[in-house]
Structures are given as C-alpha cells and as structure tokens.
Scaffold this active site. Structure first.
Site, PDB file in Angstrom:
ATOM      1  N   THR A 141       0.848  -1.200   0.000  1.00 18.12           N
ATOM      2  CA  THR A 141       0.000   0.000   0.000  1.00 18.12           C
ATOM      3  C   THR A 141       0.882   1.248   0.000  1.00 18.12           C
ATOM      4  OG1 THR A 141      -1.779  -1.130   1.159  1.00 18.12           O
ATOM      5  CG2 THR A 141      -1.720   1.268   1.384  1.00 18.12           C
ATOM      6  N   GLY A 142       0.412   2.295  -0.680  1.00 16.70           N
ATOM      7  CA  GLY A 142       1.146   3.561  -0.653  1.00 16.70           C
ATOM      8  C   GLY A 142       1.522   4.010  -2.057  1.00 16.70           C
ATOM      9  N   GLU A 153      -0.759  -5.056   6.361  1.00 14.87           N
ATOM     10  CA  GLU A 153       0.586  -5.236   5.788  1.00 14.87           C
ATOM     11  C   GLU A 153       1.393  -6.248   6.592  1.00 14.87           C
ATOM     12  OE1 GLU A 153       1.229  -0.840   3.746  1.00 14.87           O
ATOM     13  OE2 GLU A 153       1.765  -1.103   5.832  1.00 14.87           O
TER      14      GLU A 153
HETATM   15  C1  5RP Z   1       1.238   2.179   4.288  1.00 14.09           C
HETATM   16  C2  5RP Z   1       2.701   2.008   4.292  1.00 14.09           C
HETATM   17  C3  5RP Z   1       3.448   2.506   3.117  1.00 14.09           C
HETATM   18  O1  5RP Z   1       4.051   1.439   2.478  1.00 14.09           O
HETATM   19  C4  5RP Z   1       4.477   3.493   3.582  1.00 14.09           C
HETATM   20  O2  5RP Z   1       3.809   4.531   4.293  1.00 14.09           O
HETATM   21  C5  5RP Z   1       5.250   4.098   2.409  1.00 14.09           C
HETATM   22  O3  5RP Z   1       4.377   4.850   1.624  1.00 14.09           O
HETATM   23  P1  5RP Z   1       4.859   5.671   0.362  1.00 14.09           P
HETATM   24  O4  5RP Z   1       5.380   4.684  -0.638  1.00 14.09           O
HETATM   25  O5  5RP Z   1       3.628   6.413  -0.097  1.00 14.09           O
HETATM   26  O6  5RP Z   1       5.931   6.630   0.844  1.00 14.09           O
HETATM   27  O7  5RP Z   1       3.295   1.458   5.193  1.00 14.09           O
HETATM   28  O8  5RP Z   1       0.666   1.807   5.504  1.00 14.09           O
END
Ligand code: 5RP
Length: 225
Positions: A26-27, A104
């Site tokens: 996610t992200g 996750e």
């Molecule tokens: C979501 C997460 C994401 O993987 C983490 O916040 C990194 O996000 P991004 O790739 O947008 O910087 O742990 O819960």
C-alpha cells in the site's frame, strides 16, 4: 520523488513469475508496482493471484484486472512487495504511513520473499524521525493515549479530513513522535505487550530485500538472513 518510486516499482515487478501468489503493498510507491503488474498481465499474459494489504490497493488491483484472493484463502504468499517509511542498515523499518500496517504485517508474516521498495530518502541510520504508527482498538484509546503521554512518547491520534482516522480494520492510529528509537526490538516487545495495541509499525528484520532508487540508480540490498 515520483520517478524513483516508479523505477523501484517496475524493478520489483521483475521478480514476479507465473503461478505466484503475490502480496500487493500500500502507498504511493507500491502503487507503481501494482500498475506494472497490471501492465504485465495485460501485455505479457502474466498469470498470478494477488492478496492485498488495504482496501485502496484492492480497488486499484481490481481496476487493473489483477485476480485477487483473501489472505485466508492462501496458505502462503510467494512474494510481497511494499513500501516503507524508514529503513535502517539492519533492515528494521517503520511502516504504516498510509495506515495499513496491520494488514501489511499480516500479509508479510505469511510471505516467503518480502521486498521493500523505497527511494533513498527512506534509508536512515536510526529509526524514529518518522512518527511510529500504532494501531489501537477504539475502546479505551484515550486511556492508551494518556499512557503513551506519561511515557514521553508524544502521541497524537491520526486524523483525516478533520476526523479521527479509522483503519480498514476499524481501529484508530496513534502516532508516536519518538525522534530516536534506541532499540527497535525492545520497543516492539513493549508495544506487543501493551493492552489495546493491535499492531505497531515496527517491522524488525522481516524483509529479505530492499530495492532503493536514488541519484546513482537502482540498488538491490539483500538481508544477511
Ligand atoms: C502504508 C505504508 C506505506 O508502504 C508506507 O507509508 C510508504 O508509503 P509511500 O510509498 O507512499 O511513501 O506502510 O501503511
């Protein structure tokens, strides 16, 4: 650094082979991995089944026609690719910036090969500059906030659109402003033993590979385990 995020997303998708059960992170970085899988399914006929780590990723994967299963339907996941908020040199990390840490960590726990994709700004000497997300049950959450305040952890409830943020699993998130985490394993044990904490964003030594993009290109770091 959108370009770096896209680079590592595409690089990680090269590890996906026909027949695999793949965990989708996610992200904003994992987004590019999911996009590339969608492209490979459409253009190369790649055949996989995926499990996802959030409702946002599920919606994205469905839109791209990636076949999905619930984690309960698979015995294990061959490969999971996810982003991270901070990673240290021994592969401890903070996750949960997007609020999906519980799902996750569940998916990561049942994963054989676990990869993080990050831009070089996420690589740190010591964890803690990024606020540590802690997912907590709603019942007694204010008491838990007071408990963390007394401990000096500078906690705040995460908010979204002026309201308390609620995770896909219907919990709250308390972000701890720790500045420096002296020992991630000791802190993880403490949080694991705290009543009302469902999960925390310390992912200590879980990951096998970290794919990092920066001004010198893409590097694949392998864990010593
Ligand atoms: C979501 C997460 C994401 O993987 C983490 O916040 C990194 O996000 P991004 O790739 O947008 O910087 O742990 O819960």
């Amino acid at each position: 650094m959108t370009a770096f995020k896209e680079l590592v997303g595409i690089e990680a998708a090269k590890y996906v082979k026909n027949g695999m059960v793949v965990g989708l992170g996610t992200g904003s970085t994992a987004h590019y991995f999911v996009e590339e899988l969608g492209r490979r399914i459409k253009e190369e006929g790649l055949e996989i089944t995926a499990v996802t780590t959030s409702s946002v990723t599920s919606a994205h994967a469905e839109h791209l026609g990636i076949p999905l299963k619930n984690i309960r339907e698979v015995e294990s996941v061959d490969l999971t690719v996810d982003g991270a908020d901070e990673v240290d040199s021994v592969f401890n990390g903070i996750k949960g910036g997007g609020g999906a840490l519980l799902m996750e960590k569940v998916v990561a726990t049942y994963t054989k090969d676990y990869i993080w994709i990050v831009d070089e700004s996420k690589m740190v000497e010591q964890l803690g500059t990024f606020k540590l997300p802690v997912e907590v049950v709603q019942y007694g959450a204010e008491n838990l906030l007071r408990h963390f305040t007394v401990k000096g952890y500078q906690p705040t409830f995460r908010e979204q659109d002026g309201k308390r943020f609620v995770t896909d699993m219907q919990n709250f998130i308390i972000d701890l402003d720790l500045k420096k985490i002296e020992d991630p394993k000791v802190l993880a044990q403490e949080l694991d033993a705290t009543v009302g904490v469902v999960e925390h964003g310390l992912f200590n030594g879980m990951v096998n590979k970290v794919i990092v993009a920066g001004k010198d290109g893409v590097k694949v770091l392998e864990s010593g385990k």
